[in-house]
Design a protein around this motif. Structure first.
Motif, PDB file in Angstrom:
ATOM      1  N   GLU A 157       0.820  -1.219   0.000  1.00  0.00           N
ATOM      2  CA  GLU A 157       0.000   0.000   0.000  1.00  0.00           C
ATOM      3  C   GLU A 157       0.857   1.274   0.000  1.00  0.00           C
ATOM      4  O   GLU A 157       0.565   2.213  -0.755  1.00  0.00           O
ATOM      5  N   THR A 158       1.884   1.301   0.818  1.00  0.00           N
ATOM      6  CA  THR A 158       2.709   2.513   0.872  1.00  0.00           C
ATOM      7  C   THR A 158       3.376   2.752  -0.485  1.00  0.00           C
ATOM      8  O   THR A 158       3.461   3.895  -0.955  1.00  0.00           O
ATOM      9  N   ASN A 159       3.798   1.670  -1.124  1.00  0.00           N
ATOM     10  CA  ASN A 159       4.385   1.816  -2.466  1.00  0.00           C
ATOM     11  C   ASN A 159       3.348   2.293  -3.473  1.00  0.00           C
ATOM     12  O   ASN A 159       3.643   3.110  -4.345  1.00  0.00           O
TER      13      ASN A 159
ATOM     14  N   GLY B 138      -2.458   4.814   4.769  1.00  0.00           N
ATOM     15  CA  GLY B 138      -2.276   3.362   4.651  1.00  0.00           C
ATOM     16  C   GLY B 138      -2.471   2.666   5.989  1.00  0.00           C
ATOM     17  O   GLY B 138      -3.182   1.663   6.099  1.00  0.00           O
ATOM     18  N   GLU B 139      -1.850   3.203   7.011  1.00  0.00           N
ATOM     19  CA  GLU B 139      -1.925   2.605   8.350  1.00  0.00           C
ATOM     20  C   GLU B 139      -3.326   2.773   8.949  1.00  0.00           C
ATOM     21  O   GLU B 139      -3.783   1.940   9.733  1.00  0.00           O
ATOM     22  N   GLN B 140      -3.999   3.861   8.557  1.00  0.00           N
ATOM     23  CA  GLN B 140      -5.363   4.074   9.085  1.00  0.00           C
ATOM     24  C   GLN B 140      -6.324   3.012   8.598  1.00  0.00           C
ATOM     25  O   GLN B 140      -7.241   2.603   9.303  1.00  0.00           O
TER      26      GLN B 140
ATOM     27  N   GLY C  33       9.521   7.908   8.147  1.00  0.00           N
ATOM     28  CA  GLY C  33      10.454   7.236   7.229  1.00  0.00           C
ATOM     29  C   GLY C  33      10.035   5.805   7.023  1.00  0.00           C
ATOM     30  O   GLY C  33       9.374   5.206   7.870  1.00  0.00           O
ATOM     31  N   ARG C  34      10.457   5.234   5.869  1.00  0.00           N
ATOM     32  CA  ARG C  34      10.049   3.864   5.532  1.00  0.00           C
ATOM     33  C   ARG C  34      10.432   2.895   6.651  1.00  0.00           C
ATOM     34  O   ARG C  34      11.495   2.989   7.227  1.00  0.00           O
ATOM     35  N   GLY C  35       9.515   2.000   6.936  1.00  0.00           N
ATOM     36  CA  GLY C  35       9.752   1.057   8.026  1.00  0.00           C
ATOM     37  C   GLY C  35       9.494   1.660   9.396  1.00  0.00           C
ATOM     38  O   GLY C  35       9.787   1.048  10.426  1.00  0.00           O
TER      39      GLY C  35
END
Ligand code: ASP
Ligand code: MG
Length: 408
Positions: A46-48, A73-75, A149-151
C-alpha cells in the motif's frame, strides 16, 4: 500478566484473512490477562502504491502532502483490525499517531518522535480495551501530520513500548527471528535466541533488513526488550537485549552482507595535507554517504584513494570525483559496481583475539581476493568481488561454526 506492544508489518496484515488472524492472536493474548497495544503497518504494497500515485502528480511530491497521503495506509489497517476484533467480541479502539499525541519534529517524511502522551492509552487499557495505533506517523507541534520514514512502524512500536513501560515489544513479521545470516544464501543459517542491540544495529545497517535501524537505536537507548517473531508461525523468535543477559557466547553472532555499494578510486593524488578533505568534502556536500575508505601511500609522493558509496549515488559521486581529480591534478578515476561487502559481527570479538586472521584465512583458502578491509570493535568488513558472495558467506558460516548452537 503484563503490558505488551505488538507490531504487525505489512505482510502480516496484507489481506482480510491475515488481519483476522492477527485479531485472533491479539484476542488470545488479552484472554490470557495481558494488556495489548497493537501497532500496525499499512497492508503490504500500500505505501508503495500511494507513493506511485504521488509521483504521477509530481516528480518530487510536496513533503507535507506526502505525509498526509502515506499516513492513510496505516489508518486503513487499524480500523479493519478493530472491526475484526469486534467480531471476536473484543473491544478495541484505533487511533492515528496524532490522536495519541505522538508528537514529532516537523521534518516531513522522516520526522523524529519527541514525546508521547500515554494517558489515553492507559485509560483504554484499564477499561479492558485493546488499543490499536497507526504506525509510522505522528503530528508536529502545529498539528501537521508527519511520517517517520520507511519502516517507521517499528519505531512507533518501540517508542510506545518505552512510553508505556511495556514488558516487551513484539515485532511480528514474515521471518521467525534474526538469523546468523540470510538463509537464502546459507540454508544452514540458524535462528538466534538472542542478540545484543549493538550486534543488531550492525546486522541491520549492513543490510539485514528486518527492523528499521532507528527502532533498534531507540530500544537500546530506552532499554526496551525487543522480540522479533513470525506472525505466521508459533515460536519464541529472537530477543534483542543487553549484553549481560545475552546467553549465547559465540565468537561471532552473524554474517551480514551488503550488495548495494559501489567503489570509487582516484589514483595519483598528490600526497599532501588536505587531500582527503578535498576529495571527500564535495561528496559530503552533495549529501552522499561514504562507507569504507582506504588511502595508500605510494613511493612517488602520490597516493591512491578508494571509498565506497551506495550504488544509487555512484553516477553523482563519479561526476564530483572526476571534477576533483582535474583540480587536484590526480591521474585517474575508476569505479566498480560489482562488489559486495561481507561482515562478521559479534560482541565476542571484544574478548577474543585472532578473529580477523581467522576470517582472512577463510578468504585465503577459498582464493577470494580482499579489496578493502574495515573494522570496528564488534565487526570486521571486507569488500570482495560480488561473484564470490555466496561462497564467502557459506565458508565463513562454517569456519565460525555458526550452524551449531553455541556452548552455554
Ligand atoms: N508503511 C510504511 C512502510 O511501508 C511503514 C511501515 O510499514 O513500517 O514503510
Ligand atoms: Mg517493516
Amino acid at each position: 500478566m503484563g503490558l505488551f506492544v505488538y507490531k504487525f508489518g505489512g505482510t502480516s496484515v496484507g489481506t482480510v484473512e491475515r488481519i483476522q488472524a492477527v485479531a485472533q492472536k491479539v484476542k488470545a493474548a488479552q484472554d490470557s490477562g495481558d494488556q495489548i497495544v497493537v501497532v500496525v503497518s499499512a497492508m503490504s504494497g500500500e505505501t508503495n502504491r500511494l507513493t506511485g500515485l504521488a509521483k504521477e502528480m509530481q516528480k518530487t511530491p510536496i513533503a507535507r502532502e506526502m505525509d498526509v497521503l502515506l499516513s492513510t495506509g496505516e489508518q486503513v489497517t487499524m480500523s479493519l483490525l478493530c472491526m475484526a476484533l469486534g467480531e471476536l467480541g473484543c473491544s478495541a479502539h484505533s487511533y492515528t499517531g496524532g490522536q495519541v499525541r505522538i508528537v514529532t519534529d516537523s521534518v516531513h517524511t522522516k520526522a523524529r518522535i519527541k514525546r508521547i502522551d500515554d494517558k489515553k492509552i492507559h485509560a483504554d487499557l484499564n477499561a479492558g480495551k485493546v488499543v490499536v495505533v497507526a504506525g509510522f506517523q505522528g503530528m508536529d507541534e502545529d498539528g501537521n501530520i508527519t511520517t517517520l520514514g520507511r519502516g517507521g512502524s517499528d519505531t512507533t512500536a518501540v517508542a510506545l513500548a518505552a512510553a508505556l513501560k511495556a514488558d516487551e515489544c513484539h515485532i511480528y513479521t514474515d521471518v521467525d527471528g534474526v538469523y546468523t545470516t540470510d538463509p537464502r544464501v546459507e540454508p544452514n543459517a540458524r535462528r538466534l535466541d538472542s542478540i545484543t542491540f549493538e550486534e543488531m544495529l550492525e546486522m541491520a545497517s549492513l543490510g539485514s533488513k528486518i527492523l528499521q535501524i532507528r527502532s533498534v537505536e531507540f530500544a537500546g537507548k530506552y532499554n526496551v526488550a525487543l522480540r522479533v517473531l513470525s506472525s505466521f508461525s508459533e515460536g519464541r523468535g529472537t530477543l534483542i537485549t543487553y549484553e549481560e543477559s545475552a546467553v549465547e557466547q559465540a565468537l561471532i553472532s552473524g554474517i551480514a552482507f551488503n550488495r548495494d555499494e559501489a567503489k570509487l578510486t582516484i589514483t595519483g593524488v598528490p600526497d599532501i595535507p588536505g587531500a582527503a578533505f578535498k576529495i571527500l568534502g564535495p561528496i559530503a556536500d552533495a549529501n552522499i554517504e561514504i562507507d569504507m575508505i582506504i588511502q595508500n601511500v605510494a613511493d612517488d609522493a602520490t597516493t591512491d584513494f578508494t571509498f565506497t558509496v551506495h550504488r544509487n549515488d555512484l553516477v553523482a559521486a563519479k561526476a564530483i570525483l572526476t571534477a576533483t581529480s582535474d583540480s587536484l591534478g590526480a591521474k585517474s578515476v575508476t569505479t566498480d559496481e560489482k562488489i559486495v561487502k561481507v561482515s562478521i559481527v559479534g560482541v565476542g570479538m571484544r574478548s577474543h583475539a585472532g578473529i580477523a586472521s581467522k576470517m582472512f584465512k577463510v578468504f585465503a583458502d577459498e582464493n577470494i581476493n580482499i579489496q578493502m578491509i574495515s573494522t570496528s570493535e564488534i565487526k570486521i568488513s571486507v569488500v570482495i568481488d560480488e561473484k564470490y558472495l555466496e561462497l564467502a558467506v557459506r565458508a565463513l558460516h562454517a569456519a565460525f561454526d555458526l550452524d551449531k548452537e553455541p556452548k552455554k
